[in-house]
Design an enzyme around this catalytic site. Structure first.
Site, mmCIF file in Angstrom:
data_model
loop_
_atom_site.group_PDB
_atom_site.id
_atom_site.type_symbol
_atom_site.label_atom_id
_atom_site.label_comp_id
_atom_site.label_asym_id
_atom_site.label_seq_id
_atom_site.Cartn_x
_atom_site.Cartn_y
_atom_site.Cartn_z
ATOM 1 N N ASP A 37 0.543 -1.284 0.165
ATOM 2 C CA ASP A 37 -0.082 -0.171 0.258
ATOM 3 C C ASP A 37 0.512 0.533 -0.167
ATOM 4 O O ASP A 37 2.253 0.951 -0.114
ATOM 5 C CB ASP A 37 -1.193 0.060 1.152
ATOM 6 C CG ASP A 37 -2.109 0.728 0.851
ATOM 7 O OD1 ASP A 37 -2.757 2.065 0.948
ATOM 8 O OD2 ASP A 37 -3.238 0.228 1.030
ATOM 9 N N ASP A 61 4.125 1.827 -4.074
ATOM 10 C CA ASP A 61 2.962 2.812 -5.522
ATOM 11 C C ASP A 61 2.712 1.661 -6.344
ATOM 12 O O ASP A 61 3.128 1.707 -7.441
ATOM 13 C CB ASP A 61 3.144 4.361 -5.991
ATOM 14 C CG ASP A 61 2.279 4.777 -6.993
ATOM 15 O OD1 ASP A 61 1.196 4.005 -6.452
ATOM 16 O OD2 ASP A 61 2.609 6.237 -6.446
ATOM 17 N N SER A 139 -15.359 -3.572 -10.932
ATOM 18 C CA SER A 139 -15.962 -2.778 -10.638
ATOM 19 C C SER A 139 -17.287 -3.342 -10.781
ATOM 20 O O SER A 139 -17.386 -3.590 -12.419
ATOM 21 C CB SER A 139 -16.033 -1.390 -10.283
ATOM 22 O OG SER A 139 -17.816 -1.046 -9.965
ATOM 23 N N TYR A 153 -12.983 6.833 -13.597
ATOM 24 C CA TYR A 153 -13.565 5.559 -12.373
ATOM 25 C C TYR A 153 -14.022 4.470 -13.281
ATOM 26 O O TYR A 153 -13.811 3.576 -13.676
ATOM 27 C CB TYR A 153 -14.932 6.041 -11.554
ATOM 28 C CG TYR A 153 -14.302 4.483 -10.580
ATOM 29 C CD1 TYR A 153 -13.370 4.360 -9.796
ATOM 30 C CD2 TYR A 153 -15.951 4.548 -10.041
ATOM 31 C CE1 TYR A 153 -13.191 2.928 -8.626
ATOM 32 C CE2 TYR A 153 -15.487 3.054 -9.526
ATOM 33 C CZ TYR A 153 -14.488 2.424 -8.324
ATOM 34 O OH TYR A 153 -14.901 1.625 -7.571
ATOM 35 N N LYS A 157 -12.378 1.196 -15.210
ATOM 36 C CA LYS A 157 -12.779 0.052 -14.553
ATOM 37 C C LYS A 157 -12.643 -1.007 -15.593
ATOM 38 O O LYS A 157 -13.182 -2.331 -15.360
ATOM 39 C CB LYS A 157 -13.853 0.156 -14.055
ATOM 40 C CG LYS A 157 -13.617 0.905 -11.605
ATOM 41 C CD LYS A 157 -12.326 -0.316 -11.538
ATOM 42 C CE LYS A 157 -12.684 0.026 -10.414
ATOM 43 N NZ LYS A 157 -11.519 -1.364 -9.604
HETATM 44 N N1 LIG Z 1 -15.752 -0.349 -1.980
HETATM 45 C C1 LIG Z 1 -16.751 -0.638 -3.058
HETATM 46 O O1 LIG Z 1 -17.656 -0.478 -2.744
HETATM 47 C C2 LIG Z 1 -16.349 -0.406 -4.051
HETATM 48 C C3 LIG Z 1 -17.074 -1.247 -5.128
HETATM 49 C C4 LIG Z 1 -16.286 -2.084 -6.423
HETATM 50 C C5 LIG Z 1 -14.882 -1.493 -6.366
HETATM 51 N N2 LIG Z 1 -13.804 -1.705 -5.675
HETATM 52 C C6 LIG Z 1 -12.302 -1.410 -6.050
HETATM 53 O O2 LIG Z 1 -12.455 -2.384 -4.689
HETATM 54 C C7 LIG Z 1 -11.248 -1.982 -4.457
HETATM 55 C C8 LIG Z 1 -10.476 -1.902 -2.858
HETATM 56 O O3 LIG Z 1 -11.087 -0.982 -2.310
HETATM 57 P P1 LIG Z 1 -12.281 -0.124 -0.827
HETATM 58 O O4 LIG Z 1 -13.263 -0.543 -1.171
HETATM 59 O O5 LIG Z 1 -11.234 -1.977 -0.423
HETATM 60 O O6 LIG Z 1 -11.383 0.837 -0.891
HETATM 61 P P2 LIG Z 1 -9.688 1.223 0.112
HETATM 62 O O7 LIG Z 1 -9.868 2.492 0.270
HETATM 63 O O8 LIG Z 1 -10.345 0.861 1.712
HETATM 64 O O9 LIG Z 1 -8.827 0.679 -0.055
HETATM 65 C C9 LIG Z 1 -7.950 0.865 -0.856
HETATM 66 C C10 LIG Z 1 -6.568 1.191 -0.719
HETATM 67 O O10 LIG Z 1 -5.875 0.933 -2.735
HETATM 68 C C11 LIG Z 1 -4.734 2.006 -2.199
HETATM 69 N N3 LIG Z 1 -4.343 2.636 -2.660
HETATM 70 C C12 LIG Z 1 -4.612 3.440 -3.514
HETATM 71 N N4 LIG Z 1 -3.910 3.952 -3.998
HETATM 72 C C13 LIG Z 1 -2.988 3.243 -3.855
HETATM 73 C C14 LIG Z 1 -1.620 3.147 -5.009
HETATM 74 N N5 LIG Z 1 -1.490 3.955 -6.186
HETATM 75 N N6 LIG Z 1 -1.262 2.121 -4.765
HETATM 76 C C15 LIG Z 1 -0.707 1.684 -4.027
HETATM 77 N N7 LIG Z 1 -2.287 0.882 -3.428
HETATM 78 C C16 LIG Z 1 -2.993 2.114 -3.040
HETATM 79 C C17 LIG Z 1 -5.224 2.986 -0.521
HETATM 80 O O11 LIG Z 1 -4.521 3.517 0.263
HETATM 81 C C18 LIG Z 1 -6.489 2.102 0.037
HETATM 82 O O12 LIG Z 1 -5.848 1.057 1.201
HETATM 83 C C19 LIG Z 1 -10.819 -0.583 -5.133
HETATM 84 O O13 LIG Z 1 -9.887 -1.040 -6.308
HETATM 85 C C20 LIG Z 1 -11.980 -0.226 -5.899
HETATM 86 O O14 LIG Z 1 -11.960 0.324 -6.997
HETATM 87 C C21 LIG Z 1 -14.953 -0.855 -4.514
#
Ligand SMILES: NC(=O)c1ccc[n+]([C@@H]2O[C@H](COP(=O)([O-])OP(=O)(O)OC[C@H]3O[C@@H](n4cnc5c(N)ncnc54)[C@H](O)[C@@H]3O)[C@@H](O)[C@H]2O)c1
Length: 253
Positions: A37, A61, A139, A153, A157
């Site tokens: 992360d 990253d 997503s 987004y 996606k």
């Molecule tokens: N939360 C939802 O409802 C939802 C729905 C569909 C898809 N998603 C996808 O699920 C995935 C995880 O999301 P989540 O819900 O756990 O959110 P979250 O914010 O809890 O987790 C995302 C993590 O990615 C990290 N991150 C962001 N940019 C980064 C980078 N450049 N390098 C390394 N780490 C990075 C953030 O620091 C964070 O810890 C994402 O790809 C998101 O688009 C989420």
């Protein structure tokens, strides 16, 4: 016997909700896990929650090609193999109408999701043996246009689905699988932030509206998404590749 005994799994976005829930499932099934992360402090917090000796963390990253490759190298150096890569890092990007959406916000969102997934698929296979599995978090926004307020987004996606399909074809002959998961609305901070901004833009309670319209009548728990990730990581899904897997409470049905 666990579903992932002695398997080495690298999870990007590992300090976040879905990443952490998936890491927890992997550990329960006997895996060793490297969490990646952006911030060391958040990674340490995540590691503490997992309460396992089989976890290491690394600041990485997901948009940095060299850092991504180095993370996979480090996992192999630590544990001797790389079996599962969960490419899951992401952020919601800008929420705004089409005419208000800047070029810069669009490119930034494509970078984290599209390029992030591409880099995982580019680098991971060279460290994997037959049986390796790459899972990308897309997503419902990867398969539909959404409400017209997050074009970056939605495009990013969708790009991940293209990356997944092309990479699955490229590595299938080596016995490595690549799949995408498409969560709907998860009950976590990431989604709450999006819904609050959408509610402010539309004047409609978007959280309530989703709970009414999602066939299962509720948001997902991150652990329910992690269950699908575990299946795709394990040999239970040994004939599944190049596929888009909804985990959306029926939203896209
Ligand atoms: N939360 C939802 O409802 C939802 C729905 C569909 C898809 N998603 C996808 O699920 C995935 C995880 O999301 P989540 O819900 O756990 O959110 P979250 O914010 O809890 O987790 C995302 C993590 O990615 C990290 N991150 C962001 N940019 C980064 C980078 N450049 N390098 C390394 N780490 C990075 C953030 O620091 C964070 O810890 C994402 O790809 C998101 O688009 C989420």
């Amino acid at each position: 016997m666990g579903m992932l005994d002695n398997k080495v799994c690298v999870v990007s976005g590992g300090a976040g909700s879905v990443g952490l829930a998936s890491a927890s499932r992997f550990l329960q099934e006997g895996a060793k896990v490297m969490l990646l992360d952006l911030k060391a402090a958040e990674l340490e917090e995540a590691k503490a929650k997992l309460r396992s000796d089989h976890v290491v963390t690394r600041v990485c990253d997901a948009t940095d090609s060299g850092a991504t490759r180095a993370a996979y190298e480090a996992a192999v150096a630590q544990w001797g193999s790389l079996d599962v890569v969960f490419s899951n890092a992401g952020n919601p990007g800008h929420i705004g109408t089409l005419d208000d959406y800047s070029e810069e916000a669009f490119e930034r969102t494509l970078l984290i999701h599209g390029v992030g997934a591409f880099l995982a698929c580019k680098h991971a296979p060279s460290f994997m043996k037959e049986g390796g599995s790459i899972i990308i978090t897309s997503s419902v926004a990867g398969v539909r246009g959404g409400a017209g307020i997050n074009i970056g987004y939605v495009a990013a996606k969708h790009a991940q689905i293209g990356v997944m399909k092309a990479a699955a074809r490229a590595v299938a002959a080596r016995g490595i699988r690549v799949n995408a998961i498409c969560p709907g609305a998860i009950d976590n901070a990431f989604q709450t932030g999006i819904e609050n901004r959408m509610t402010a833009l539309s004047g409609i309670d978007v959280t309530e509206q989703l709970n009414q319209t999602i066939p299962l009548k509720r948001h997902a728990h991150a652990d329910e998404v992690a269950g699908l990730v575990l299946f795709l990581a394990s040999s239970m899904s040994s004939y599944v590749t190049g596929a888009v897997h909804m985990v959306d409470g029926g939203m896209m049905s």
